[in-house]
Design an enzyme around this catalytic site. Structure first.
Site: not given
Ligand code: MLT
Length: 201
Positions: A102, A152, A183
């Site tokens: 992520s 996701d 996700h």
């Molecule tokens: C981010 O902000 O890098 C993406 O939205 C993934 C997350 O951290 O939720």
């Protein structure tokens, strides 16, 4: 940067760089390292940015909307930290393979986008496109594994395909693994990543 380092148990020259998701820390992805390459050294880093107390690797303005200036600054900061850590711990700077989830996958992708020799390879779990409208460096010979969910809510499948296309256009060797999921980080994708790693690296 706050981090932990584990020496390779044997002669392996590989260092796995672990990059957690939002709200995580340097302990989160240790089980993945053991599953992907138990012979490698491990450098696991905590993101320097706090969002309501949750560690991240760069600021965002809203969900999925990145603070581009901070992304660039933090990407360079991480790259410089890798240079320093390679000296401190005497690991091979050219054999660093990122495993990110992520937000951690997004900064790993940003390292690929901005610093041509930062990573030897990357395993990106649920990444997004970190930045648009730039020419990527030549990534010839860089193996990249992407795991993405078909449902996701944070990263739509078109964005995953866009990231794949951008990396392939820069000559990276991209392998994309689709999960019938969202996700979250699943055992299924970690096992797929381990299988890919054994053949690609
Ligand atoms: C981010 O902000 O890098 C993406 O939205 C993934 C997350 O951290 O939720």
């Amino acid at each position: 940067m706050k981090h932990l380092y584990e020496k390779a148990p044997g002669a392996s020259k590989t260092t796995l760089l672990l990059l957690h998701g939002t709200g995580g820390n340097e302990y989160d992805l240790l089980p993945l390292a053991k599953c992907i390459d138990p012979e490698a050294a491990v450098l696991s880093v905590r993101g320097n940015v706090l969002e309501h107390g949750m560690p991240r690797f760069f600021r965002r303005l809203a969900e999925g909307v990145f603070d581009e200036a901070d992304l660039l600054f933090r990407t360079q900061e991480l790259n410089q930290f890798l240079d320093q850590a390679a000296e401190t711990y005497a690991f091979d700077r050219n054999q660093v393979i990122a495993i990110g989830y992520s937000n951690g996958a997004n900064i790993a992708a940003s390292l690929l986008f901005h610093h041509p020799r930062a990573l030897h390879g990357a395993l990106l779990h649920h990444p997004m496109v970190p930045r648009r409208g730039i020419e990527l460096p030549d990534l010839t010979g860089t193996p990249v594994f992407i795991a993405a969910g078909t449902n996701d809510p944070i990263c739509a499948d078109v964005e995953t395909k866009e990231l794949q296309a951008l990396l392939e256009h820069a000559n990276a060797d991209v392998s994309l693994y689709w999960l019938n999921d969202g996700h979250r980080l699943t055992t299924e994708e970690v096992e797929a990543a381990a299988r890919w790693y054994r053949t690609a690296l």
